[in-house]
Scaffold this motif. Structure first.
Motif, PDB file in Angstrom:
ATOM      1  N   ASP A 160       1.479 -84.284  12.589  1.00  0.00           N
ATOM      2  CA  ASP A 160       2.619 -83.575  11.993  1.00  0.00           C
ATOM      3  C   ASP A 160       2.182 -82.238  11.399  1.00  0.00           C
ATOM      4  N   LEU A 161       1.073 -82.266  10.664  1.00  0.00           N
ATOM      5  CA  LEU A 161       0.586 -81.045  10.029  1.00  0.00           C
ATOM      6  C   LEU A 161       0.136 -80.032  11.079  1.00  0.00           C
ATOM      7  N   LEU A 162      -0.493 -80.551  12.123  1.00  0.00           N
ATOM      8  CA  LEU A 162      -0.980 -79.683  13.188  1.00  0.00           C
ATOM      9  C   LEU A 162       0.184 -78.957  13.858  1.00  0.00           C
ATOM     10  N   ALA A 163       1.275 -79.667  14.049  1.00  0.00           N
ATOM     11  CA  ALA A 163       2.441 -79.071  14.709  1.00  0.00           C
ATOM     12  C   ALA A 163       2.998 -77.910  13.898  1.00  0.00           C
ATOM     13  N   VAL A 164       2.793 -77.939  12.578  1.00  0.00           N
ATOM     14  CA  VAL A 164       3.319 -76.881  11.730  1.00  0.00           C
ATOM     15  C   VAL A 164       2.279 -75.783  11.516  1.00  0.00           C
ATOM     16  N   LEU A 165       1.041 -76.196  11.261  1.00  0.00           N
ATOM     17  CA  LEU A 165      -0.004 -75.221  10.922  1.00  0.00           C
ATOM     18  C   LEU A 165      -0.541 -74.504  12.144  1.00  0.00           C
ATOM     19  N   ASP A 166      -0.486 -75.171  13.278  1.00  0.00           N
ATOM     20  CA  ASP A 166      -1.127 -74.631  14.462  1.00  0.00           C
ATOM     21  C   ASP A 166      -0.222 -74.870  15.666  1.00  0.00           C
ATOM     22  N   PRO A 167       0.910 -74.188  15.698  1.00  0.00           N
ATOM     23  CA  PRO A 167       1.921 -74.526  16.699  1.00  0.00           C
ATOM     24  C   PRO A 167       1.589 -74.020  18.095  1.00  0.00           C
ATOM     25  N   ALA A 168       0.301 -74.011  18.452  1.00  0.00           N
ATOM     26  CA  ALA A 168      -0.080 -73.707  19.826  1.00  0.00           C
ATOM     27  C   ALA A 168       0.521 -74.768  20.738  1.00  0.00           C
ATOM     28  N   ASP A 169       0.713 -75.930  20.137  1.00  0.00           N
ATOM     29  CA  ASP A 169       1.288 -77.061  20.842  1.00  0.00           C
ATOM     30  C   ASP A 169       2.721 -76.738  21.277  1.00  0.00           C
ATOM     31  N   GLU A 170       3.087 -77.219  22.454  1.00  0.00           N
ATOM     32  CA  GLU A 170       4.426 -76.968  22.964  1.00  0.00           C
ATOM     33  C   GLU A 170       5.481 -77.820  22.235  1.00  0.00           C
ATOM     34  N   ARG A 171       4.994 -78.933  21.637  1.00  0.00           N
ATOM     35  CA  ARG A 171       5.947 -79.848  21.021  1.00  0.00           C
ATOM     36  C   ARG A 171       6.689 -79.173  19.875  1.00  0.00           C
ATOM     37  N   ARG A 172       7.864 -79.688  19.600  1.00  0.00           N
ATOM     38  CA  ARG A 172       8.591 -79.206  18.428  1.00  0.00           C
ATOM     39  C   ARG A 172       7.949 -79.846  17.200  1.00  0.00           C
TER      40      ARG A 172
END
Lengths: 182, 239
Positions: A160-172
């Motif tokens: 969850d934190l990664l998705a916000v801090l490092d949104p290189a990820d395609e996921r929402r």
């Protein structure tokens, strides 16, 4: 026996110095837990309430769990009770962070907000293991769940934190308001 | 020995546990084997490690020290010496003034006695003041202080984090249950902007503001640093 447990057992015998040692050794961890899990209530008050409950029940403490585990379990319940009571008509209290003479205050507050957005079980697992630094085994005893549950909740909190801090990820981003779902 | 196979769905959990040193040797080598052949999972793991470093280098949160307030509020099983005896001991030793504010009324009213107010000779325009407040009544809170010798006065708490670093934070108020000791390592008043030089033997008035008891004025003795150490030792032994 570790120093916290020894101090707790001394406090149980009515030893005032033991009581003081027990509080001095644990109060920072209790306060930290309360500042992250207390739903924005004043962590000073939640910590006070934790010790009120703990010291009122200390005669029943027999040292089965370590003193720290036992106390953090109580702190967690105090926070949970408080959040439950204040779900309705919650004031927008942002007093969880004392004014600190520290250049990194903004960073600390940012982390506080990030963690506040995690689901409660994940936030609890993350705070116990990363902020307070408990081993998974001990965190599981505080929460009263299997070790594997802590392991997966910590991993989900990280995702969850990664998705916000490092949104290189395609996921929402998977952050949802606290207290929704698992 | 059969090597456990790891699929992509498991990697986040294994890598996360690995960062916390919570992975067994068998799982760790199974994870490594998977990462060696999977670029996507290697990238995810690297990002997770980078975030972990970023979170870990953050300073420990500053935490107030509530020990004194919590211990003061703790239920007593045995009768200790009454607070007045402690105050009397402090009075016998400390030449500083004692001011007792006894407010008539129900048991819930605070009844404060402030003792041993001292300021070690300030080095510059900032100084610290220590004092000891006994409360024989209901809870109160110290919410502020002022003095003609300083431009402003802040309430400070000192906390030691688990790594042994002292953190100082400004407190909005300090709980005064049965005792509030402003002493080194716990809390103090920070005198900011001292206009005129203070030297050992001087005495100045200090107004303490309490939530319930209102304003309480005490005299503060300016003491040399070495004399201050002696007083402290005596106070600790006496209390």
């Amino acid at each position: 026996v570790d120093p916290v447990t020894r101090a707790a057992l001394a406090a149980r015998r009515g030893d005032r110095a033991g009581l003081e040692r027990f509080v001095a050794l644990t109060q920072a961890d209790v306060w930290r837990l309360c500042s992250h899990l207390g739903g924005g209530a004043d962590p000073d008050d939640l910590a006070q309430e934790t010790y009120e409950r703990a010291l009122g029940a200390i005669r029943r403490y027999r040292g089965e769990a370590s003193g720290r585990t036992w106390l953090l379990g109580i702190a967690r319940r105090v926070c949970a009770d408080h959040v439950r009571r204040s779900v309705r008509g919650r004031r927008a209290v942002q007093r969880a962070y004392t004014v600190v003479r520290n250049d990194d205050l903004a960073e600390q507050i940012a982390l506080g907000h990030l963690l506040a957005a995690l689901d409660e079980p994940r936030r609890t697992a993350f705070v116990l293991t990363q902020v307070i630094g408990l081993p998974y085994e001990e965190a599981a005893r505080v929460v009263g769940c299997p070790v594997g549950t802590i392991r997966s909740r910590v991993a989900r909190a990280r995702a969850d934190l990664l998705a916000v801090l490092d949104p290189a990820d395609e996921r929402r981003p998977t952050l949802r308001p606290a207290g929704v779902g698992r | 020995v059969e090597i456990r196979r790891v699929d992509c769905a498991e990697v986040a959990e294994l890598a996360s546990a690995g960062l916390d040193g919570e992975l067994g040797a068998a799982e760790a080598s199974a994870l490594d084997a998977h990462l060696a052949g999977c670029a996507g999972c290697s990238e995810l793991t690297a990002r997770m490690e980078a975030m972990n470093r970023r979170l870990r280098i953050r300073p420990a949160e500053a935490v107030p020290d509530l020990t004194a307030a919590i211990v003061a509020a703790a239920p007593r099983r045995r009768r200790r010496r009454p607070v007045m005896a402690v105050t009397a001991a402090a009075l016998a030793v400390v030449a500083g003034s004692i001011l007792a504010v006894a407010i008539a009324g129900g048991p819930a009213e605070p009844a404060l006695a402030v003792a041993a107010a001292v300021t070690p000779v300030p080095a510059g325009t900032a100084g610290v003041a220590y004092l000891d407040i006994a409360n024989r009544g209901g809870d109160d809170r110290l919410v502020g202080a002022s003095s003609p010798v300083a431009r402003s006065i802040e309430l400070h708490r000192t906390t030691v984090d688990p790594r042994g670093r002292s953190l100082m934070s400004v407190a909005e108020s300090l709980v005064c249950s049965s005792r509030l000791a402003l002493e080194p390592g716990a809390a103090h008043l920070m005198l900011v902007g001292i206009e005129r030089p203070l030297s050992a033997g001087d005495r100045f008035p200090l107004v303490l503001r309490f939530e319930r008891s209102g304003r309480v004025t005490v005299d503060v003795d300016v003491v040399a640093w070495n004399a201050f150490g002696d007083r402290l030792a005596i106070r600790t032994a006496g209390a």
